[in-house]
Design an enzyme around this catalytic site. Structure first.
Site, short mmCIF file in Angstrom:
data_model
loop_
_atom_site.label_atom_id
_atom_site.label_comp_id
_atom_site.label_asym_id
_atom_site.label_seq_id
_atom_site.Cartn_x
_atom_site.Cartn_y
_atom_site.Cartn_z
N ASP A 9 0.86 -1.18 0.00
CA ASP A 9 0.00 0.00 0.00
C ASP A 9 0.90 1.24 0.00
OD1 ASP A 9 -2.38 1.65 0.50
OD2 ASP A 9 -1.56 1.83 2.53
N ASP A 11 -0.18 5.19 0.84
CA ASP A 11 -0.40 6.17 1.91
C ASP A 11 -0.56 5.47 3.25
OD1 ASP A 11 -0.73 8.85 0.38
OD2 ASP A 11 -1.96 7.43 -0.73
N GLY A 44 -4.80 2.95 -3.83
CA GLY A 44 -5.99 3.64 -4.33
C GLY A 44 -5.65 4.74 -5.31
N LYS A 197 -8.51 -4.38 -4.13
CA LYS A 197 -7.07 -4.61 -4.14
C LYS A 197 -6.77 -6.11 -4.17
CE LYS A 197 -5.19 -0.50 -1.87
NZ LYS A 197 -4.29 -0.04 -0.79
N ASP A 220 -2.50 -0.71 5.74
CA ASP A 220 -2.87 -0.07 7.00
C ASP A 220 -4.35 0.25 7.15
OD1 ASP A 220 -2.65 2.09 5.00
OD2 ASP A 220 -2.89 3.43 6.72
N ASN A 223 -9.35 -0.60 2.97
CA ASN A 223 -9.25 -1.01 1.57
C ASN A 223 -8.11 -1.98 1.31
OD1 ASN A 223 -7.34 1.05 1.96
ND2 ASN A 223 -7.50 1.78 -0.14
#
Length: 268
Positions: A9, A11, A44, A197, A220, A223
């Site tokens: 991931d 962010d 994302g 995802k 984290d 999503n």
């Protein structure tokens, strides 16, 4: 079973709280790549918001990958689209009308990384989204776009309290037709029903002949849960949400405390 593929991931995971990649993370990713392990950003964000980070990490060329827009588009590091699942114009218009009726800031992301909103009074979160993703921001009504215009995702955005207020109502309105996911406190995203995802990760690793047990996913937020479910090894950052931690096999240190490099040291 040895790890052959790592999904990261962006962010809150790859990036520290200042939006930067820690030196320890760069070193860990380079070591993994040098060992022949695939490292893909699974985010994302659109590709425009990931490419400079990929270049910084050395994730380059036709045999490295990114899973973008929460799984809507999978692409090689040199720009070749591998999979693409878009939302129809019909549902784009339905989302737009809902946001306008209820005064909720709304924008979409196009397959080519443009941020488009019909709101003339553009919310700060939409400006921020465009800036952070190195994306052009357009103000366009649906009727100003082609009748067959499809989107990668729609985003209801705003302060956390606003999204908290509307999350359940938006889910009730759209979840029978679309994948609705809270990407973070300020973003509620709507995508093609086959998109997540986890599904993007599954599609890509199947094409590469890599088994789920050979995949590690690090994230984290909510999503990230679908990629946690798919991957043989699921790692949550120490700064992750409580629900993400509950679904992980292991909780590493935070994104400011070398969490990625510590996870790599443990599992590779």
């Amino acid at each position: 079973m040895a790890i052959k593929f790592i999904a990261l991931d962006t962010d809150g995971t790859l990036l520290d709280s200042n939006g930067k990649i820690l030196p320890s993370t760069k070193e860990a990713v380079k070591k993994a790549l040098d060992q022949g392990i695939k490292v893909a950003l699974c985010s994302g964000r659109p590709i425009a918001g990931l490419k400079h980070f990929m270049d910084e990490l050395g994730i380059v060329g036709p045999d490295q990958y990114a899973i973008t827009l929460n799984g809507a588009i999978t692409i090689t590091a040199d720009g070749q689209v591998m999979t693409e699942d878009l939302v129809s114009n019909k549902f784009y218009r339905k989302m737009y009308d809902f946001g306008k009726k209820h005064h909720i800031p709304f924008n979409v992301v196009s397959p080519d990384s443009k941020i488009i909103t019909g709101d003339h009074d553009v919310d700060l979160m939409i400006y921020t989204q465009a800036y952070e993703n190195s994306a052009t921001l357009y103000i366009r009504q649906p009727d100003e776009l082609p009748a067959d215009f499809e989107i990668a995702k729609g985003c209801f955005v705003g302060k956390e309290q606003l999204i908290d207020q509307w999350e359940e109502k938006i889910s009730q309105e759209f979840e029978k037709d679309l994948y609705v996911v809270r990407a973070d406190s300020c973003f509620l995203e709507l995508l093609h029903p086959g998109v997540s995802k986890g599904n993007g990760l599954k599609e890509l690793t199947e094409k590469l002949g890599i088994k789920p047990d050979e995949v590690m996913a690090i994230g984290d937020e909510r999503n990230d849960l679908t990629m946690f479910e798919f991957a043989g090894t699921a790692v949550c950052m120490g700064n992750g949400s409580p629900v993400a931690k509950e679904h992980a096999d292991y909780v590493t240190a935070s994104n400011d405390e070398d969490g990625i490099s510590k996870a790599f040291e443990k599992f590779l």
